[in-house]
Design a protein around this motif. Structure first.
Motif, PDB file in Angstrom:
ATOM      1  N   SER A  63       0.841  -1.198   0.000  1.00  0.00           N
ATOM      2  CA  SER A  63       0.000   0.000   0.000  1.00  0.00           C
ATOM      3  C   SER A  63       0.885   1.259   0.000  1.00  0.00           C
ATOM      4  O   SER A  63       1.676   1.473   0.931  1.00  0.00           O
ATOM      5  N   THR A 118       0.127   4.383   0.331  1.00  0.00           N
ATOM      6  CA  THR A 118      -0.187   5.363   1.378  1.00  0.00           C
ATOM      7  C   THR A 118       0.456   4.947   2.699  1.00  0.00           C
ATOM      8  O   THR A 118       1.095   5.746   3.386  1.00  0.00           O
ATOM      9  N   LEU A 119       0.312   3.660   3.027  1.00  0.00           N
ATOM     10  CA  LEU A 119       0.867   3.181   4.295  1.00  0.00           C
ATOM     11  C   LEU A 119       2.385   3.106   4.237  1.00  0.00           C
ATOM     12  O   LEU A 119       3.069   3.351   5.234  1.00  0.00           O
ATOM     13  N   SER A 145       1.139  12.605   3.950  1.00  0.00           N
ATOM     14  CA  SER A 145       0.902  11.437   3.096  1.00  0.00           C
ATOM     15  C   SER A 145      -0.371  10.700   3.483  1.00  0.00           C
ATOM     16  O   SER A 145      -1.104  10.230   2.621  1.00  0.00           O
ATOM     17  N   LEU A 146      -0.654  10.617   4.751  1.00  0.00           N
ATOM     18  CA  LEU A 146      -1.757   9.755   5.182  1.00  0.00           C
ATOM     19  C   LEU A 146      -3.070  10.515   5.293  1.00  0.00           C
ATOM     20  O   LEU A 146      -3.093  11.653   5.755  1.00  0.00           O
ATOM     21  N   GLY A 147      -4.147   9.844   4.887  1.00  0.00           N
ATOM     22  CA  GLY A 147      -5.475  10.433   5.016  1.00  0.00           C
ATOM     23  C   GLY A 147      -6.029  10.148   6.385  1.00  0.00           C
ATOM     24  O   GLY A 147      -6.828   9.231   6.569  1.00  0.00           O
ATOM     25  N   LYS A 178     -11.963  -0.754   4.736  1.00  0.00           N
ATOM     26  CA  LYS A 178     -11.068  -1.544   3.870  1.00  0.00           C
ATOM     27  C   LYS A 178     -11.479  -3.012   3.904  1.00  0.00           C
ATOM     28  O   LYS A 178     -11.531  -3.682   2.886  1.00  0.00           O
ATOM     29  N   TRP A 197      -8.496   5.155  -5.059  1.00  0.00           N
ATOM     30  CA  TRP A 197      -7.741   4.796  -3.849  1.00  0.00           C
ATOM     31  C   TRP A 197      -6.897   3.546  -4.114  1.00  0.00           C
ATOM     32  O   TRP A 197      -7.361   2.593  -4.746  1.00  0.00           O
ATOM     33  N   VAL A 198      -5.682   3.572  -3.605  1.00  0.00           N
ATOM     34  CA  VAL A 198      -4.667   2.555  -3.936  1.00  0.00           C
ATOM     35  C   VAL A 198      -5.104   1.108  -3.690  1.00  0.00           C
ATOM     36  O   VAL A 198      -4.661   0.205  -4.407  1.00  0.00           O
ATOM     37  N   ASN A 210     -11.137  10.027  -3.001  1.00  0.00           N
ATOM     38  CA  ASN A 210      -9.744   9.968  -2.561  1.00  0.00           C
ATOM     39  C   ASN A 210      -8.978   9.467  -3.775  1.00  0.00           C
ATOM     40  O   ASN A 210      -9.267   8.359  -4.231  1.00  0.00           O
ATOM     41  N   TYR A 229     -16.030   9.314   2.692  1.00  0.00           N
ATOM     42  CA  TYR A 229     -15.750  10.753   2.907  1.00  0.00           C
ATOM     43  C   TYR A 229     -17.013  11.612   2.871  1.00  0.00           C
ATOM     44  O   TYR A 229     -16.918  12.831   2.748  1.00  0.00           O
ATOM     45  N   LYS A 253     -13.067   8.586   9.029  1.00  0.00           N
ATOM     46  CA  LYS A 253     -12.744   9.931   8.557  1.00  0.00           C
ATOM     47  C   LYS A 253     -13.604  10.996   9.235  1.00  0.00           C
ATOM     48  O   LYS A 253     -13.111  12.018   9.679  1.00  0.00           O
ATOM     49  N   TYR A 278      -7.772  15.957   0.580  1.00  0.00           N
ATOM     50  CA  TYR A 278      -6.595  15.812  -0.261  1.00  0.00           C
ATOM     51  C   TYR A 278      -6.625  16.825  -1.400  1.00  0.00           C
ATOM     52  O   TYR A 278      -7.707  17.193  -1.872  1.00  0.00           O
ATOM     53  N   ARG A 314      -0.390  13.147  -4.412  1.00  0.00           N
ATOM     54  CA  ARG A 314      -1.454  13.435  -3.459  1.00  0.00           C
ATOM     55  C   ARG A 314      -0.867  14.077  -2.213  1.00  0.00           C
ATOM     56  O   ARG A 314       0.106  13.588  -1.648  1.00  0.00           O
TER      57      ARG A 314
HETATM   58  N1  GLU Z   1      -7.386   5.697   3.343  1.00  0.00           N
HETATM   59  C1  GLU Z   1      -6.334   6.491   3.894  1.00  0.00           C
HETATM   60  C2  GLU Z   1      -5.446   7.058   2.796  1.00  0.00           C
HETATM   61  O1  GLU Z   1      -5.749   6.931   1.643  1.00  0.00           O
HETATM   62  C3  GLU Z   1      -5.560   5.711   4.921  1.00  0.00           C
HETATM   63  C4  GLU Z   1      -4.459   4.824   4.440  1.00  0.00           C
HETATM   64  C5  GLU Z   1      -4.951   3.680   3.655  1.00  0.00           C
HETATM   65  O2  GLU Z   1      -5.612   2.812   4.203  1.00  0.00           O
HETATM   66  O3  GLU Z   1      -4.689   3.685   2.442  1.00  0.00           O
HETATM   67  O4  GLU Z   1      -4.467   7.673   3.125  1.00  0.00           O
END
Ligand code: GLU
Length: 395
Positions: free
Chosen positions: A15, A17-18, A38-40, A102, A126-127, A176, A208, A238, A324, A373
């Protein structure tokens, strides 16, 4: 050492983002002053009225397994929320509570996708949508959008992307990473196309929905012809600053909800009982209770757009929701900065990390290689400082 891992995990991307958040954390522990954009993740504390409910649940000895699909009282609160906020009618048998949105999404993908099925992903996305699809041995097809069109896809693009193998579309508004919100008219125009293809399912990720700066929210399932094939995904992370509490949920046709419960029963069982009890309180309250966070996010959005406008080479839309911005930074591709050549968004994002000490995420992971992002779920001071550093690193 020989790679003994399964093909499944070997083919799964980490991931983005993580990974970026972990990298920023690691650099911070080395004493480097990284600003993490970086993180949402809302930087607010979970509201006290929700924390109190969790403490009460501990004292009331909520310590046993919950039903796999969630406590009955929580399902009632979710049903109330769907009716109040989205004008959607669900029965308890249509609701499944999971360990974060998720997991809700992963459940749905696991129970609906067969190897070889196709999933449509309006890009940027989203990734984890693409990764979860890959885990199911299904393939994904991106439907591109552009900043000029506010990162929205058109009904014609949707129609052209559909093939006999298309099983599902992942739809996400507010989006996102772009912050884009589709209007009711735009939803209906997309639904008109989907009406011709009754075997396609819609996963509508509405996580969101409350982070919205004035646009009218709408839900796919609110269109009667879509209701029986839409899975509405939401959660408390969120809106209520509860990312770590891990509560997501779906409203879905009963047979899909049942299948998700069966899947979850073999993988994780019911989600954390304390977090579920706290979520009952969160959802039973009016969304007005969390408006102060949304108001602050709006101030930050305006601030970051202003600051980005002041830096050469950032092209932005005006995000109407989420937290974002997704600027196009292709202006920098092919340029050499401080001896480093920037070939793509990944190079650019790494450059910002190394030279400005600001963590962002490459757009490549979101299906748009021209953008990065930036999360503005950070304090105004941090945003100002981060953009000052970025400007200096690029000048
Ligand atoms: N959904 C948030 C993000 O896009 C948290 C991290 C993740 O789970 O991808 O940053």
């Amino acid at each position: 050492m020989k790679n003994l891992l399964s093909d499944r995990i070997n083919s799964l991307p980490t991931s983005a983002t993580l990974a970026m958040a972990a990298k920023a954390r690691e650099l911070k522990t080395q004493g480097i002053d990284i600003i993490g954009l970086s993180l949402g993740e809302p930087d607010f504390n979970t509201p006290d009225f929700i924390k109190d409910a969790a403490i009460q649940a501990i004292n009331d000895n909520y310590n046993s397994y919950s039903p796999v699909d969630g406590y009955a009282e929580l399902k009632d609160a979710i049903i109330l929320k769907f009716k109040r906020d989205n004008n959607l009618d669900y029965k308890p048998s249509q609701i499944v509570v999971s360990t974060g949105a998720k997991q809700s999404i992963a459940n749905v993908a696991q129970v609906l996708l067969n190897p070889g099925d196709e999933v449509l992903l309006p890009a940027p996305y989203w990734v984890s949508y693409s990764a979860i699809t890959t885990l199911c041995e299904a393939t994904f097809k991106e439907i591109p959008s552009s900043i000029e069109n506010d990162f929205k896809i058109t009904p014609q693009q949707l129609e052209e992307a559909i093939t006999p193998k298309t099983k599902m579309i992942f739809f996400n508004s507010p989006n996102n990473p772009s912050g884009t919100i589709y209007s009711e008219t735009e939803y209906r125009a997309l639904a008109e196309v989907l009406e011709k293809y009754p075997d396609i399912f819609i996963l509508s990720d509405e996580i969101y929905e409350h982070i919205n700066y004035g646009a009218k929210n709408f839900s796919f399932a609110a269109i009667p012809s879509m209701y029986d094939r839409t899975i509405t995904v939401n959660g408390v992370a969120k809106a209520f600053a509860m990312t770590g509490w891990r509560i997501g949920y779906i409203g879905a046709p009963e047979w899909i909800a049942k299948a998700c419960t069966k899947m979850q029963g073999q993988i994780t069982s019911g989600t954390n009982c304390i977090a579920q009890r706290a979520t009952i309180t969160a959802l039973n309250e009016s969304p007005d209770r969390i408006q102060y966070m949304v108001d602050e996010f709006k101030v930050r959005r305006d601030l970051i757009l202003d600051l980005l406008n002041d830096i050469e080479g950032f092209k932005t839309n005006v995000p109407e929701g989420a937290f974002y911005v997704f600027p196009n930074v292709s202006y920098y591709f092919g340029k050499t900065l401080r001896g480093k050549t920037i070939n793509n968004a990944t190079d650019f994002s790494l450059y910002l990390l190394e030279e400005a000490h600001v963590a962002t995420v490459t757009g490549e992971a979101f299906g748009n290689a021209d953008c990065i992002r930036i999360s503005y779920a950070a304090s105004q001071e941090q945003i100002v400082e981060a953009l000052k550093r970025i400007k200096a690193a690029l000048s």
